[in-house]
Design an enzyme around this catalytic site. Structure first.
Site, PDB file in Angstrom:
ATOM      1  N   ARG A 118       0.855  -1.194   0.000  1.00 47.69           N
ATOM      2  CA  ARG A 118       0.000   0.000   0.000  1.00 47.69           C
ATOM      3  C   ARG A 118       0.886   1.236   0.000  1.00 47.69           C
ATOM      4  O   ARG A 118       2.099   1.110   0.106  1.00 47.69           O
ATOM      5  CB  ARG A 118      -0.932  -0.010   1.220  1.00 47.69           C
ATOM      6  CG  ARG A 118      -0.179   0.056   2.531  1.00 47.69           C
ATOM      7  CD  ARG A 118      -1.126   0.129   3.719  1.00 47.69           C
ATOM      8  NE  ARG A 118      -0.354   0.064   4.944  1.00 47.69           N
ATOM      9  CZ  ARG A 118      -0.876   0.009   6.158  1.00 47.69           C
ATOM     10  NH1 ARG A 118      -2.180  -0.009   6.321  1.00 47.69           N
ATOM     11  NH2 ARG A 118      -0.115  -0.038   7.218  1.00 47.69           N
ATOM     12  N   GLU A 157      -3.111   7.550   7.324  1.00 46.55           N
ATOM     13  CA  GLU A 157      -1.708   7.747   7.713  1.00 46.55           C
ATOM     14  C   GLU A 157      -0.882   8.315   6.557  1.00 46.55           C
ATOM     15  O   GLU A 157       0.038   7.658   6.039  1.00 46.55           O
ATOM     16  CB  GLU A 157      -1.093   6.450   8.228  1.00 46.55           C
ATOM     17  CG  GLU A 157      -1.734   5.984   9.524  1.00 46.55           C
ATOM     18  CD  GLU A 157      -1.016   4.809  10.151  1.00 46.55           C
ATOM     19  OE1 GLU A 157      -0.307   4.075   9.443  1.00 46.55           O
ATOM     20  OE2 GLU A 157      -1.150   4.614  11.377  1.00 46.55           O
ATOM     21  N   CYS A 167      10.932  10.937  -7.832  1.00 43.81           N
ATOM     22  CA  CYS A 167      10.679  10.766  -9.268  1.00 43.81           C
ATOM     23  C   CYS A 167      10.683  12.121  -9.982  1.00 43.81           C
ATOM     24  O   CYS A 167      10.789  13.177  -9.346  1.00 43.81           O
ATOM     25  CB  CYS A 167       9.348  10.040  -9.484  1.00 43.81           C
ATOM     26  SG  CYS A 167       7.903  11.075  -9.220  1.00 43.81           S
ATOM     27  N   GLU A 313      -6.540   4.638  16.134  1.00 43.82           N
ATOM     28  CA  GLU A 313      -6.095   3.241  16.106  1.00 43.82           C
ATOM     29  C   GLU A 313      -5.174   2.966  17.273  1.00 43.82           C
ATOM     30  O   GLU A 313      -4.276   3.766  17.583  1.00 43.82           O
ATOM     31  CB  GLU A 313      -5.284   2.947  14.840  1.00 43.82           C
ATOM     32  CG  GLU A 313      -6.047   2.980  13.557  1.00 43.82           C
ATOM     33  CD  GLU A 313      -5.128   2.651  12.378  1.00 43.82           C
ATOM     34  OE1 GLU A 313      -4.116   1.947  12.577  1.00 43.82           O
ATOM     35  OE2 GLU A 313      -5.419   3.125  11.270  1.00 43.82           O
ATOM     36  N   TRP A 321       4.022  -6.000  13.083  1.00 44.25           N
ATOM     37  CA  TRP A 321       5.058  -5.408  12.236  1.00 44.25           C
ATOM     38  C   TRP A 321       6.379  -5.176  12.956  1.00 44.25           C
ATOM     39  O   TRP A 321       7.303  -4.672  12.358  1.00 44.25           O
ATOM     40  CB  TRP A 321       4.537  -4.130  11.575  1.00 44.25           C
ATOM     41  CG  TRP A 321       3.686  -3.246  12.449  1.00 44.25           C
ATOM     42  CD1 TRP A 321       2.323  -3.214  12.458  1.00 44.25           C
ATOM     43  CD2 TRP A 321       4.122  -2.297  13.425  1.00 44.25           C
ATOM     44  NE1 TRP A 321       1.872  -2.291  13.380  1.00 44.25           N
ATOM     45  CE2 TRP A 321       2.959  -1.713  13.977  1.00 44.25           C
ATOM     46  CE3 TRP A 321       5.368  -1.875  13.900  1.00 44.25           C
ATOM     47  CZ2 TRP A 321       3.009  -0.730  14.974  1.00 44.25           C
ATOM     48  CZ3 TRP A 321       5.410  -0.899  14.886  1.00 44.25           C
ATOM     49  CH2 TRP A 321       4.245  -0.342  15.412  1.00 44.25           C
ATOM     50  N   GLU A 361      -1.482  -8.431   7.506  1.00 50.12           N
ATOM     51  CA  GLU A 361      -1.714  -8.126   8.920  1.00 50.12           C
ATOM     52  C   GLU A 361      -2.610  -9.153   9.598  1.00 50.12           C
ATOM     53  O   GLU A 361      -3.281  -8.850  10.585  1.00 50.12           O
ATOM     54  CB  GLU A 361      -2.290  -6.713   9.027  1.00 50.12           C
ATOM     55  CG  GLU A 361      -1.283  -5.688   8.528  1.00 50.12           C
ATOM     56  CD  GLU A 361      -1.756  -4.251   8.621  1.00 50.12           C
ATOM     57  OE1 GLU A 361      -2.970  -4.012   8.538  1.00 50.12           O
ATOM     58  OE2 GLU A 361      -0.891  -3.373   8.767  1.00 50.12           O
ATOM     59  N   LYS A 362      -2.604 -10.388   9.050  1.00 48.26           N
ATOM     60  CA  LYS A 362      -3.552 -11.365   9.591  1.00 48.26           C
ATOM     61  C   LYS A 362      -3.247 -11.742  11.037  1.00 48.26           C
ATOM     62  O   LYS A 362      -4.124 -12.196  11.755  1.00 48.26           O
ATOM     63  CB  LYS A 362      -3.660 -12.595   8.694  1.00 48.26           C
ATOM     64  CG  LYS A 362      -2.371 -13.337   8.420  1.00 48.26           C
ATOM     65  CD  LYS A 362      -2.662 -14.482   7.450  1.00 48.26           C
ATOM     66  CE  LYS A 362      -1.422 -15.219   7.010  1.00 48.26           C
ATOM     67  NZ  LYS A 362      -0.495 -14.358   6.248  1.00 48.26           N
ATOM     68  N   PHE A 363      -1.998 -11.541  11.477  1.00 43.63           N
ATOM     69  CA  PHE A 363      -1.692 -11.866  12.876  1.00 43.63           C
ATOM     70  C   PHE A 363      -1.615 -10.629  13.769  1.00 43.63           C
ATOM     71  O   PHE A 363      -1.028 -10.645  14.840  1.00 43.63           O
ATOM     72  CB  PHE A 363      -0.423 -12.717  12.968  1.00 43.63           C
ATOM     73  CG  PHE A 363      -0.612 -14.062  12.336  1.00 43.63           C
ATOM     74  CD1 PHE A 363      -1.573 -14.947  12.823  1.00 43.63           C
ATOM     75  CD2 PHE A 363       0.121 -14.432  11.215  1.00 43.63           C
ATOM     76  CE1 PHE A 363      -1.791 -16.175  12.220  1.00 43.63           C
ATOM     77  CE2 PHE A 363      -0.083 -15.658  10.602  1.00 43.63           C
ATOM     78  CZ  PHE A 363      -1.043 -16.543  11.102  1.00 43.63           C
ATOM     79  N   HIS A 364      -2.227  -9.550  13.300  1.00 46.50           N
ATOM     80  CA  HIS A 364      -2.372  -8.339  14.119  1.00 46.50           C
ATOM     81  C   HIS A 364      -3.640  -8.532  14.945  1.00 46.50           C
ATOM     82  O   HIS A 364      -4.687  -8.894  14.410  1.00 46.50           O
ATOM     83  CB  HIS A 364      -2.513  -7.147  13.177  1.00 46.50           C
ATOM     84  CG  HIS A 364      -2.404  -5.798  13.816  1.00 46.50           C
ATOM     85  ND1 HIS A 364      -3.320  -5.323  14.735  1.00 46.50           N
ATOM     86  CD2 HIS A 364      -1.500  -4.804  13.648  1.00 46.50           C
ATOM     87  CE1 HIS A 364      -2.961  -4.084  15.094  1.00 46.50           C
ATOM     88  NE2 HIS A 364      -1.862  -3.759  14.453  1.00 46.50           N
TER      89      HIS A 364
END
Ligand code: GLA
Length: 678
Positions: A118, A157, A167, A313, A321, A361-364
């Site tokens: 992202r 964020e 660039c 949040e 992370w 982030e499945k284990f957040h």
């Protein structure tokens, strides 16, 4: 009503927001009904929706699908759950970057990022900007009048993963910004000191963003690049704001900040918000995490002192992370939530509602864990939801700080420059050095920009204000002149807004405040500990840095302490001086805890004051007071896994326990009490 800065009441008076990010697009339709049922059970009253839903809202370019999201909002609205509706611009879909590959940002080595996570866009890219604007317009048009809508939430964020792009689009925008700022290439050369290393420009077209260079880049260029980038993101945010506000001006608008995020000048940003919100993930494995989290919240509360703030949040337990993700211990989520509320928050929300089944982030941790309601987290979040179901008598009470830490982003960018004599001088270390001892003393601090009115404060802490403009310095001087007290640390008043050194003894326009002449500086070797002797013979120590100060002359300051060991023995290290009706304490080294306390002891506003009710706290217990016209609410929070006691000198009423409180107030592990006085 809360959030009265804007028209529509976001919430009835005295009520707090409770909820989290809700990503229904990750789940089959049948889960949504269960979600809403469980949200009600958990006391959730606000969810952030749509935050990463661009690919679901615009599956191919120009084809929009809002039916599913409207259905989600209908379900939430019918259940009485408010919606913080987000724009999805932080995660462009794959079709976008396939079709417009130069949307992808470029790093300083010229490598282009790829799609697959992202925040993969250059904020200055015209294609990104017009497609982002179009999806925001569609969100506003399709859902702006939905009855569940309580808040607008722009993006997610800003500048989180890719703060800087290098660039060609970014380079062009940077050059235009420089032309507007300086008017002529001569003025740019002058500002950047380009005579050094033959960097003289003959045309703006020659200016590059600070791409990879063989050695240190021009520090003034780096500083301007940071200013430009913060403004470039802000410009995009303001475009989103304009669209959202045009659709529903009565709904408050926010974007989620990240506390001490270096890339964005949040003082400038917060002026544009109706509600300041922040994401805070203190590391449970760090013994200083509660104190650092308090500092984060004090910053957030201070960014715009006229609007409410919320925690947008936090995690119910673990993040995913860090290298090694330690969970919050039982009760810690509640204690840290109360910490935010104690420091003035109008609500606490989480990332995220339901733990993802797939993805990065499945284990957040989430409110609904993989193990569902069986998880101990569920018991904690539902308990807290019940507790905060309100109305809370303290929810509209204010945190009032008598002292403030002076802080600016421009200084943060400049002081950590690679031209510094100590590359390890980090702003957050300087802040923590001055802030944490006061946190332990339960002295509540605001943060203040050096440009804002400082008169509300009795004392200011000024940690390493290396970059200070003439105007900012005049503001601080006039504050002291009129009777304020400033505690100023080493490496302050060194450069102007262009990172050019103020010549003469160090201090520049702050020199009249500094009680002695600083002739040079000596970063100390890592193992060096110098002895500091005070007027009464007491010895403390100092590390890291030493100003080489001359003996005060004439009307300059009085020496309170000197270095008495090492090559600079005899150098004044703490001075006290008068300026107008006010006083200044100058500290020329990183004093140890006892040394710093000795300075703080001299400043009434830095001592526990009458509003601490004389309560005696044990180690690891935090105290903050929220004040309303009728009552003071003393929050005491046990951040340890052991039982603690608070000895109350002033009897009050234990609001959570619903009983009178006097004498000893026991606090179990991670326990919280709110004692009403008056
Ligand atoms: C940030 C983001 C969220 C999520 C969490 C994880 O706060 O805004 O989308 O990634 O971090 O901790």
């Amino acid at each position: 009503m809360q959030f009265s800065a804007v028209g529509a009441p976001a919430m009835p008076a005295g009520h707090l927001f409770y909820g989290g990010d809700y990503n229904p697009e990750q789940w089959p339709r049948e889960v949504w009904d269960e979600d809403v049922r469980l949200m009600r059970e958990a006391g959730v009253n606000l969810v952030t929706v749509g935050i990463f839903a661009w690919a679901h809202l615009e599956p191919t370019e120009g084809r929009f699908e809002f039916g599913w999201l409207r259905e989600v909002l209908d379900l939430l609205g019918e259940a009485g759950i408010g919606v913080d509706l987000a724009t999805p611009t932080a995660a462009p879909p794959p079709w976008l970057t396939t079709r417009y590959p130069d949307v992808l940002p470029v790093d300083e080595r010229g490598s282009r990022y790829s799609h697959g996570s992202r925040q993969h866009f250059c904020i200055c890219n015209p294609a990104y900007r017009s497609l982002a604007r179009r999806i925001v317009e569609r969100v506003a048009a399709e859902l702006g009048s939905h009855q569940a809508l309580r808040m607008w939430h722009a993006h997610n964020e800003y500048a989180c993963h890719v703060p800087y792009c290098y660039c060609d689009h970014h380079a062009r925008a940077f050059r235009s910004w420089l032309e507007r700022r300086y008017g002529s290439v001569q003025a740019l050369n002058d500002a950047w000191g380009s005579a050094f290393w033959s960097q003289r420009y003959s045309d703006f077209a020659e200016v590059m963003p600070p791409r990879m260079t063989p050695t240190f880049a021009n520090p003034s260029q780096l500083l301007d690049y940071k200013r430009f980038t913060s403004e470039a993101f802000l410009e995009e945010f303001l475009e989103e704001k304009q669209v959202l506000k045009a659709a529903r001006p009565d709904i408050p608008l926010t974007t989620n900040f990240m506390g001490f995020l270096k890339a964005l000048d949040y003082f400038a940003w917060a002026r544009e918000l109706d509600v300041v919100s922040t994401d805070n993930y203190p590391d449970p494995a760090d013994p200083r995490s509660a104190a650092l989290s308090a500092m984060h919240y004090d910053l957030i509360r201070s960014l715009n002192k006229n609007v409410p703030w919320i925690v947008m949040e936090q995690t119910t337990s673990r993040v995913n992370w860090r290298e090694h993700n330690v969970p919050k211990s039982p009760g810690q989520m509640r204690a840290l939530s109360y910490q935010a509320l104690a420091r003035g928050a109008s609500g606490v929300l989480f990332f995220q509602w339901r733990a993802s089944r797939s993805g990065a982030e499945k284990f957040h941790s989430a409110l609904v864990s993989h193990s569902g309601q069986a998880s101990p987290v569920w018991a904690e979040v539902t308990q807290l939801g019940r507790e905060l179901a309100g109305p809370e008598p303290w929810a509209t009470a204010k945190v009032r700080a008598d002292a403030a830490v002076v802080f600016s982003w421009a200084n943060w960018w400049a002081v950590e420059s690679s031209s510094s004599p100590a590359h390890d001088l980090k702003m957050q270390d300087q802040l923590a050095w001055m802030y944490l001892p006061l946190y332990r003393r339960s002295v509540t601090l605001d943060f203040a920009s050096p440009a804002e009115p400082l008169q509300p404060y009795q004392a200011l802490l000024v940690p390493s204000l290396y970059l200070v403009t003439e105007d900012e310095a005049a503001n601080i001087r006039s504050y002291v002149e009129q009777g304020g007290t400033a505690v100023i640390s080493f490496w302050s008043g060194i450069v102007d807004s262009r990172d050019r050194v103020y010549l003469g003894p160090y201090g520049g326009p702050l020199r009249p405040l500094i009680g002695c002449d600083i002739l040079d500086v000596a970063p100390l070797a890592p193992a060096d500990v110098v002895e500091v002797e005070w007027e009464d013979g007491t010895k403390t120590s100092a590390t890291f840095w030493l100003d080489i100060a001359a003996e005060p002359q004439g009307q300059q300051g009085k020496v309170l302490a000197r270095v008495t060991s090492g090559p600079w023995a005899g150098t004044p290290v703490v001075t006290a001086s008068q300026y107008g009706k006010g006083s200044v304490y100058y500290i020329g080294s990183r004093l140890d805890h006892d040394g710093l306390q000795r300075v703080y002891d001299l400043v009434p506003a830095l001592r526990p004051g009458p509003t601490d009710f004389g309560s005696r706290l044990t180690d690891g217990v935090e105290r903050v007071v929220r004040r309303s016209p009728d009552h003071d609410y003393e929050f005491v929070i046990n951040h340890t896994d052991n039982d603690r006691k608070v000895l109350l000198a002033t009897p009050g009423y234990d609001v959570l326990g619903e009983r009178p409180a006097d004498g000893t107030l026991p606090l179990g592990r991670r326990g919280v009490a709110v004692v009403r006085h008056g």
